[in-house]
Design an enzyme around this catalytic site. Structure first.
Site, PDB file in Angstrom:
ATOM      1  CB  SER A 116      -0.909  -0.026   1.391  1.00 48.00           C
ATOM      2  OG  SER A 116      -1.753   1.372   1.347  1.00 48.00           O
ATOM      3  CG  HIS A 136      -6.649  -5.393  11.500  1.00 52.65           C
ATOM      4  ND1 HIS A 136      -7.675  -6.301  11.940  1.00 52.65           N
ATOM      5  CD2 HIS A 136      -7.281  -4.894  10.284  1.00 52.65           C
ATOM      6  CE1 HIS A 136      -8.678  -6.113  11.098  1.00 52.65           C
ATOM      7  NE2 HIS A 136      -8.480  -5.431  10.162  1.00 52.65           N
TER       8      HIS A 136
HETATM    9 MG    MG Z   1     -11.944  -6.112   7.517  1.00 54.27          MG
END
Ligand code: MG
Length: 203
Positions: A116, A136
């Site tokens: 990204s 995350h």
């Molecule tokens: Mg998700």
């Protein structure tokens, strides 16, 4: 939905969240292309792709396709069927491509395969909507936010998945970037569907 039920595809997005994503993309896709971070096996793209198409635009679906931390062997969200044994890590790209073919979306969904941060650094096309559903960890979530929130056009939408205000419900980084977006003064919240939050970029 391009002829397939997105819920038959491996993934974590619920039907309610998927429908809300589609609604947002149909509206904000009229401003510019839609981009998602975290494609996995294509469930969210099966909601976003047809919506982008209906809005007269396309979906860019970004993923390194090696799985997030929580998808790796030994972690809670690991799926052994997605292992690339030779590489010793996940490879969700074959599954993603099969989904796009089955959903008849190969002309309206463009896969971006890579980190990204690398892609955002070189990205110059303003976007109607950005959907953050990547890693995350704090590092991954903040890189996604920093790299992509600024690409959303005024009036466009920034959607963030897995926003859990209560730490008992899930990890904090997506919630932290949601707070950061609100605190920036550049976004206002327009919707919340389960753990999926929708923010509008102010003009
Ligand atoms: Mg998700």
């Amino acid at each position: 939905m391009g002829g397939i039920d997105p819920q038959t595809i491996k993934g974590f997005l619920t039907p309610e969240e998927g429908a809300a994503l589609g609604d947002a993309a149909r509206e904000s896709g009229t401003l510019g292309p839609v981009l998602e971070i975290g494609a996995y096996c294509g469930r969210s793209a099966a909601y976003l792709g047809p919506a982008a198409k209906a809005a007269g635009t396309i979906l860019y679906s970004l993923d390194h396709h090696r799985g997030s931390e929580e998808n790796q062997p030994g972690w809670e969200w690991h799926d052994p069927e997605l292992m690339d044994e030779q590489a010793g890590t996940l490879d969700t790209l074959p599954s993603f491509r099969r989904t796009m073919a089955r959903a008849d979306l190969e002309d309206s969904v463009v896969a971006l395969i890579g980190p990204s941060r690398t892609i955002s650094r070189h990205w110059t096309t303003p976007l109607g909507m950005v959907f953050i559903d990547g890693g995350h960890t704090m590092k991954a979530a903040f890189e996604d936010y920093r790299g992509w929130a600024s690409k959303v056009l005024p009036g466009g939408v920034l959607a963030i998945h897995d926003v859990f205000p209560n730490p008992a419900d899930g990890g904090r980084p997506p919630y932290e970037i949601y707070c950061k977006a609100l605190a920036s003064g550049l976004f206002e919240q327009i919707n919340l569907v389960q753990s999926l939050v929708f923010l509008r970029r102010l003009g």
